[in-house]
Design an enzyme around this catalytic site. Sequence first.
Site, PDB file in Angstrom:
ATOM      1  N   LYS A  25      54.899  20.707 -17.479  1.00 46.92           N
ATOM      2  CA  LYS A  25      54.475  19.938 -16.171  1.00 46.92           C
ATOM      3  C   LYS A  25      52.989  19.859 -15.844  1.00 46.92           C
ATOM      4  O   LYS A  25      52.438  18.719 -15.516  1.00 46.92           O
ATOM      5  CB  LYS A  25      54.699  20.891 -14.723  1.00 46.92           C
ATOM      6  CG  LYS A  25      56.280  20.717 -14.493  1.00 46.92           C
ATOM      7  CD  LYS A  25      56.997  19.516 -14.415  1.00 46.92           C
ATOM      8  CE  LYS A  25      58.436  19.423 -13.780  1.00 46.92           C
ATOM      9  NZ  LYS A  25      58.741  17.862 -13.875  1.00 46.92           N
ATOM     10  N   ILE A  72      67.698  15.940  -5.856  1.00 47.52           N
ATOM     11  CA  ILE A  72      66.445  15.337  -5.250  1.00 47.52           C
ATOM     12  C   ILE A  72      66.563  13.934  -5.849  1.00 47.52           C
ATOM     13  O   ILE A  72      66.230  12.932  -4.671  1.00 47.52           O
ATOM     14  CB  ILE A  72      65.245  16.031  -5.626  1.00 47.52           C
ATOM     15  CG1 ILE A  72      65.055  17.330  -5.185  1.00 47.52           C
ATOM     16  CG2 ILE A  72      63.993  15.149  -5.074  1.00 47.52           C
ATOM     17  CD1 ILE A  72      63.805  17.969  -5.318  1.00 47.52           C
ATOM     18  N   TYR A  99      57.905  25.803 -18.647  1.00 51.84           N
ATOM     19  CA  TYR A  99      58.070  24.792 -17.681  1.00 51.84           C
ATOM     20  C   TYR A  99      56.811  24.512 -16.763  1.00 51.84           C
ATOM     21  O   TYR A  99      56.556  23.226 -16.645  1.00 51.84           O
ATOM     22  CB  TYR A  99      59.018  25.311 -16.491  1.00 51.84           C
ATOM     23  CG  TYR A  99      59.342  24.476 -15.543  1.00 51.84           C
ATOM     24  CD1 TYR A  99      60.065  23.164 -15.670  1.00 51.84           C
ATOM     25  CD2 TYR A  99      58.847  24.574 -14.074  1.00 51.84           C
ATOM     26  CE1 TYR A  99      60.469  22.538 -14.784  1.00 51.84           C
ATOM     27  CE2 TYR A  99      58.854  23.567 -13.225  1.00 51.84           C
ATOM     28  CZ  TYR A  99      59.920  22.683 -13.190  1.00 51.84           C
ATOM     29  OH  TYR A  99      59.957  21.605 -12.316  1.00 51.84           O
ATOM     30  N   SER A 145      55.339  19.262 -10.438  1.00 53.90           N
ATOM     31  CA  SER A 145      55.820  20.461  -9.732  1.00 53.90           C
ATOM     32  C   SER A 145      54.512  21.341  -9.473  1.00 53.90           C
ATOM     33  O   SER A 145      53.642  21.215 -10.338  1.00 53.90           O
ATOM     34  CB  SER A 145      56.639  21.405 -10.583  1.00 53.90           C
ATOM     35  OG  SER A 145      57.041  22.672 -10.096  1.00 53.90           O
TER      36      SER A 145
END
Length: 289
Positions: A168, A15, A164, A138
């Site tokens: 975030k 990305i 994770y 995210s």
Amino acid sequence: MRDKWVLITGATGGIGLATAIGLARKNARLAVVGRNAAAGSRAVEQLLANGAPEAEFWQADLSSQTEIRRLAADFRARHDHLDVLLNNAGGFFPERRESVDEIEMTLALNQIAPFLLTYLLRPLLTQSRPSRVVNVNSGAHRMAKPPFDHDPQWRNSYHPFRAYAQAKLINLLWSYELSRVLKDTGITVNALHPGVAYTELTKGLPTWMRLYIQTTKWRNTLERAAETSIYLASSDAVAAVSGLYFVNRKPAQSSRWTYDRILANNAMDLSRGLTGLLRGEQSIGAVTA
């Protein structure tokens, strides 16, 4: 974006590279950060071929605070201008690992790296006002629930998805708090969810999840996943917009925990503590080696 400098982390593939290419087509000058020199050289070639008047590769391992400090110092020595800092790099780790600074790797890459780099490059962003900070977050942050300060480095019962999601969540709390700190300074701060796409990060996922991402109808192409980052970095429509979370180029509600000011202060304190920044310090002079 002509004559504007954009620094993008994690931009030699996935990305990040798709974002850089999109900005190159808008004639932005690009500084791409990554670990692999060969991938960096290829990225620079692609950016120049897609219209970037200038493109540079900066090699750095963002899990190392020493390398982040070197990157920031070298960039400031070469440039007196930075219009957009796009914190795109991140990581997902099936097993618990620690950085060279003895910080759990998920937290190190997804929060500590953008936190420290942003503070170190703030003088350039200030000189270049109006300027922008764009943080790639995210939708996984929604799976995290506080408190996160009891065991923020997952020394007990490490779980990759929870680690994770928590990183975030902390990153989004920091993004909102930073936008408040920088209110009326001419520096905007926004975060975004790029959507589901198959990247280097997803290669660390279990097989069943990789297959889901590869086959789901909700999966984005890399180009589609990059659209919101490109929009926030370049669009006049958001030139004065700050402190928001975007999905598909539109403001969206993040989880209720992300609006908690006490949690935001906890996220700032955690990040300052792990980087040597003193609470309330407004300059980079508080950074210790």
